[in-house]
Scaffold this motif. Structure first.
Motif, PDB file in Angstrom:
ATOM      1  N   GLU A 194       0.485  -1.263   0.087  1.00 12.37           N
ATOM      2  CA  GLU A 194      -0.032  -0.041   0.323  1.00 12.37           C
ATOM      3  C   GLU A 194       0.554   1.571  -0.205  1.00 12.37           C
ATOM      4  O   GLU A 194       0.484   2.082  -0.175  1.00 12.37           O
ATOM      5  N   SER A 195       2.256   0.845   0.093  1.00 12.21           N
ATOM      6  CA  SER A 195       2.569   2.354   0.638  1.00 12.21           C
ATOM      7  C   SER A 195       4.288   1.961   0.620  1.00 12.21           C
ATOM      8  O   SER A 195       5.120   1.030   0.523  1.00 12.21           O
TER       9      SER A 195
ATOM     10  N   ASP B  44       2.454   8.973   1.979  1.00  9.25           N
ATOM     11  CA  ASP B  44       1.925   8.371   0.880  1.00  9.25           C
ATOM     12  C   ASP B  44       0.759   9.521   1.319  1.00  9.25           C
ATOM     13  O   ASP B  44       0.213  10.127  -0.008  1.00  9.25           O
TER      14      ASP B  44
ATOM     15  N   PHE C 192       4.025   3.660  18.451  1.00  6.19           N
ATOM     16  CA  PHE C 192       4.225   4.563  16.870  1.00  6.19           C
ATOM     17  C   PHE C 192       2.912   5.288  18.048  1.00  6.19           C
ATOM     18  O   PHE C 192       2.604   6.709  17.961  1.00  6.19           O
TER      19      PHE C 192
ATOM     20  N   PHE D  50      -3.495   4.402   4.801  1.00  3.16           N
ATOM     21  CA  PHE D  50      -2.387   4.718   4.182  1.00  3.16           C
ATOM     22  C   PHE D  50      -1.971   4.854   2.534  1.00  3.16           C
ATOM     23  O   PHE D  50      -0.945   4.419   2.846  1.00  3.16           O
TER      24      PHE D  50
ATOM     25  N   ARG E  46       5.837  -0.141   3.023  1.00  2.00           N
ATOM     26  CA  ARG E  46       5.691  -1.141   3.280  1.00  2.00           C
ATOM     27  C   ARG E  46       6.810  -2.155   2.403  1.00  2.00           C
ATOM     28  O   ARG E  46       6.867  -2.890   2.431  1.00  2.00           O
TER      29      ARG E  46
ATOM     30  N   ASP F 181       6.185  -4.866  13.237  1.00  2.00           N
ATOM     31  CA  ASP F 181       6.050  -3.660  13.020  1.00  2.00           C
ATOM     32  C   ASP F 181       3.958  -3.701  13.034  1.00  2.00           C
ATOM     33  O   ASP F 181       4.295  -2.354  13.745  1.00  2.00           O
ATOM     34  N   ARG F 182       3.395  -4.182  13.223  1.00  6.11           N
ATOM     35  CA  ARG F 182       1.494  -3.754  13.575  1.00  6.11           C
ATOM     36  C   ARG F 182       1.640  -4.296  14.825  1.00  6.11           C
ATOM     37  O   ARG F 182       2.033  -5.628  15.178  1.00  6.11           O
TER      38      ARG F 182
ATOM     39  N   ARG G  71      -1.251   6.377  16.421  1.00  4.78           N
ATOM     40  CA  ARG G  71      -0.296   8.414  16.830  1.00  4.78           C
ATOM     41  C   ARG G  71      -1.243   8.644  16.453  1.00  4.78           C
ATOM     42  O   ARG G  71      -0.924  10.363  17.091  1.00  4.78           O
TER      43      ARG G  71
HETATM   44  C1  GZL Z   1       4.154   1.448  10.273  1.00  4.90           C
HETATM   45  C2  GZL Z   1       3.247   0.902   9.515  1.00  4.90           C
HETATM   46  C3  GZL Z   1       2.790   1.878   8.093  1.00  4.90           C
HETATM   47  C4  GZL Z   1       3.439   2.955   7.719  1.00  4.90           C
HETATM   48  C5  GZL Z   1       2.856   3.022   6.562  1.00  4.90           C
HETATM   49  O1  GZL Z   1       4.593   0.938  10.860  1.00  4.90           O
HETATM   50  O2  GZL Z   1       2.500  -0.350   9.181  1.00  4.90           O
HETATM   51  O3  GZL Z   1       1.883   0.395   7.179  1.00  4.90           O
HETATM   52  O4  GZL Z   1       3.565   3.995   8.634  1.00  4.90           O
HETATM   53  C6  GZL Z   1       2.408   1.792   6.369  1.00  4.90           C
HETATM   54  O5  GZL Z   1       3.313   4.168   5.028  1.00  4.90           O
HETATM   55  O6  GZL Z   1       1.292   1.622   5.716  1.00  4.90           O
END
Ligand code: GZL
Ligand code: ZN
Length: 307
Positions: free
Chosen positions: A28-29, A215, A124, A187, A32, A105-106, A163
């Motif tokens: 998506e970005s 993005d 975040f 995103f 990524r 990441d998430r 965030r």
């Molecule tokens: C953050 C990540 C987010 C980014 C975006 O760690 O999960 O997802 O900030 C991405 O650019 O799409």
């Protein structure tokens, strides 16, 4: 490439190639893309066989991918959960199959932290606070209302939730800061542009845009210029990530401040995976190292950035 270790009949667990199943969010970005590249390159360097899937930002596709990795009896599963909720069932299936899971990441909001061995990724909330703090510092000498619009990340995702809360925690210290509109741009550049166009139509006075990634910020810049306004001047812009295109816009003065979110977690992930497969204990949480950039700093570092 590399030596064919099937020829090596050592048989000891030490020389069996680790197989990792990775269920990626999507593509998506720019962030990524850099994250995927880091994971794929690091797996190769670590001698780990990588099975990789792209879920096009759909949770059901990630769950399907994790189930297929369980079927294939991979040694370790890693993934970046597109949203925080709805993972307990499939993670319990991985646990029942005795396949360790690493979050990258998430985050997930599962209460049962035995469902994954570690969570490697950014803080975040901290990123949101850094964005808010820059704004507080920028407007410390003014009393006038500051009208802010917010482009949120994917609804329900940890980066969007956190965030937003970090940013709003910091700016709530002063009532002159007003978030007059806030909506997800998922995103992506395209959706960021669409939502910003709507914001511009319904809000005559916008002073600041806080976009949860470059993005969406870059899409918003197209909308702002399309409305005959100057991004970075008429509307101050803060974004998160610090990908190449974001840093270029920052150096060009179209963005005012970027909070870095480091995607290059491949090497740490492979190291954690080896430890987890070897049965070693690893920290429950590994926080990514990252900083922030002003326009001046962007000009300096752009030539040496990896992504
Ligand atoms: C953050 C990540 C987010 C980014 C975006 O760690 O999960 O997802 O900030 C991405 O650019 O799409
Ligand atoms: Zn959260």
């Amino acid at each position: 490439g590399g030596s064919d270790d099937t020829a090596n009949s050592g048989g000891g667990s030490g020389d069996k190639k680790i197989v990792m199943g990775f269920a990626q969010v999507g593509a998506e970005s720019g962030w990524r893309t850099a994250n995927t590249k880091s994971i794929q390159e690091s797996a190769k360097e670590a001698g780990i066989t990588l099975k990789f899937s792209d879920a096009q930002q759909k949770q059901e596709n990630q769950i399907k991918a994790i189930r297929s990795y369980i079927q294939q009896k991979v040694d370790v599963i890693a993934f970046s959960p597109v949203v925080e909720s709805g993972w307990d069932t499939v993670l319990q299936e991985a646990k029942a199959a005795k396949i360790p899971v690493v979050l990258t990441d998430r985050a997930v909001d599962s209460k049962d932290t035995s469902l994954y061995r570690t969570f490697l990724g950014s803080d975040f909330v901290e990123e949101g606070k850094k964005a808010g703090q820059w704004l507080v510092d920028q407007y410390k000498d003014s009393k006038d209302p500051v009208n802010i619009v917010q482009l949120e990340g994917t609804t329900g995702s940890a980066p969007a939730n956190d965030r937003k809360s970090g940013f709003e925690q910091v700016i709530s210290a002063d009532p002159k800061f007003k978030v007059i509109a806030s909506q997800s741009g998922n995103f992506t550049r395209a959706e960021g542009k669409q939502v910003m166009e709507a914001f511009l139509k319904s809000n005559p006075k916008i002073d600041v845009l806080w976009a949860h990634n470059d993005d969406m910020g870059l899409g918003a810049i197209e909308a702002i210029e399309g409305a005959g306004k100057v991004p970075g001047k008429d509307i101050k812009i803060i974004t998160a990530d610090a990908t190449h295109d974001g840093m270029q816009a920052l150096a060009d003065g179209k963005i005012n401040f970027i909070v870095e979110c480091n995607p290059l977690m491949g090497p740490q992930l492979m190291d954690l995976a080896k430890k987890v497969v070897a049965g070693e204990t690893v920290p429950q949480r590994v926080v990514t190292d990252e900083t922030t950039f002003t326009q001046e700093q962007a000009k300096e570092v752009l030539p040496s950035r990896k992504y």
